[in-house]
Scaffold this motif. Sequence first.
Motif, mmCIF file in Angstrom:
data_model
loop_
_atom_site.group_PDB
_atom_site.id
_atom_site.type_symbol
_atom_site.label_atom_id
_atom_site.label_comp_id
_atom_site.label_asym_id
_atom_site.label_seq_id
_atom_site.Cartn_x
_atom_site.Cartn_y
_atom_site.Cartn_z
ATOM 1 N N UNK A 5 0.880 -1.171 0.000
ATOM 2 C CA UNK A 5 0.000 0.000 0.000
ATOM 3 C C UNK A 5 0.909 1.210 0.000
ATOM 4 N N UNK A 6 0.536 2.204 -0.786
ATOM 5 C CA UNK A 6 1.390 3.386 -0.894
ATOM 6 C C UNK A 6 0.578 4.638 -0.570
ATOM 7 N N UNK A 7 1.197 5.540 0.172
ATOM 8 C CA UNK A 7 0.631 6.848 0.478
ATOM 9 C C UNK A 7 1.378 7.911 -0.338
ATOM 10 N N UNK A 8 0.581 8.872 -0.859
ATOM 11 C CA UNK A 8 1.131 9.960 -1.655
ATOM 12 C C UNK A 8 0.548 11.282 -1.152
ATOM 13 N N UNK A 9 1.247 12.371 -1.486
ATOM 14 C CA UNK A 9 0.638 13.692 -1.356
ATOM 15 C C UNK A 9 0.635 14.341 -2.741
ATOM 16 N N UNK A 10 -0.377 15.179 -2.945
ATOM 17 C CA UNK A 10 -0.471 15.885 -4.207
ATOM 18 C C UNK A 10 -0.763 17.348 -3.927
ATOM 19 N N UNK A 11 0.115 18.218 -4.395
ATOM 20 C CA UNK A 11 -0.105 19.647 -4.289
ATOM 21 C C UNK A 11 -0.872 20.110 -5.511
ATOM 22 N N UNK A 12 -1.643 21.192 -5.389
ATOM 23 C CA UNK A 12 -2.485 21.650 -6.503
ATOM 24 C C UNK A 12 -1.699 21.814 -7.792
#
Lengths: 114, 112
Positions: free
Chosen positions: B33-40
């Motif tokens: 399982x992978x967690x990501x962040x996404x900036x606008x």
Amino acid sequence: GAGVSQSPRYKVAKRGQDVALRCDPISGHVSLFWYQQALGQGPEFLTYFQNEAQLDKSGLPSDRFFAERPEGSVSTLKIQRTQQEDSAVYLCASSLAGGRGEQFFGPGTRLTVL
Amino acid sequence: KQEVTQIPAALSVPEGENLVLNCSFTDSAIYNLQWFRQDPGKGLTSLLLIQSSQREQTSGRLNASLDKSSGRSTLYIAASQPGDSATYLCAVPTSGTYKYIFGTGTRLKVLA
């Protein structure tokens, strides 16, 4: 740079035009994924390559979508006869291992079909 | 069919708070399982990858846990900062394939 790059960053097409989106993965990465992301949604899987072999294309929404990675590095996603519903951000990701490793994403190509 | 749900959809907290983001998945036969962040307007940045044999992973102020049997993962952010403001996404593979399914994300805003 050492990351995944995509070009163009922005593309505006008239309905019916063909477009080609390019992805340069991290050097040496075996796996390459394409995703489509609509506004306010998570990315949706389109297709997966391991080296030059396209092992999964189950997410391609229609036969107007075609992807290739002929030499196992750079990949191109082609959309023929674009429709308005194709407007989205197209993301490319690569990983070192065979599809089950950490994925590294490019900045995406924002496609707008008028 | 793998389905991924993230709760809450949006979260606004004052700077310094510890917070927990939740990710639920329906098919527990996952290998990671992978967690990501996404900036606008940007692509996704990998935060943590948890293999199915692991129960948690830590990176700086981030800690992710995985409970395969219950189909849940949590991302814990300690001492939140305004720079943590972004959308956080989790992704899991569909059993037997390389197809990753993403949640719709949690939009986090940390107020200074």
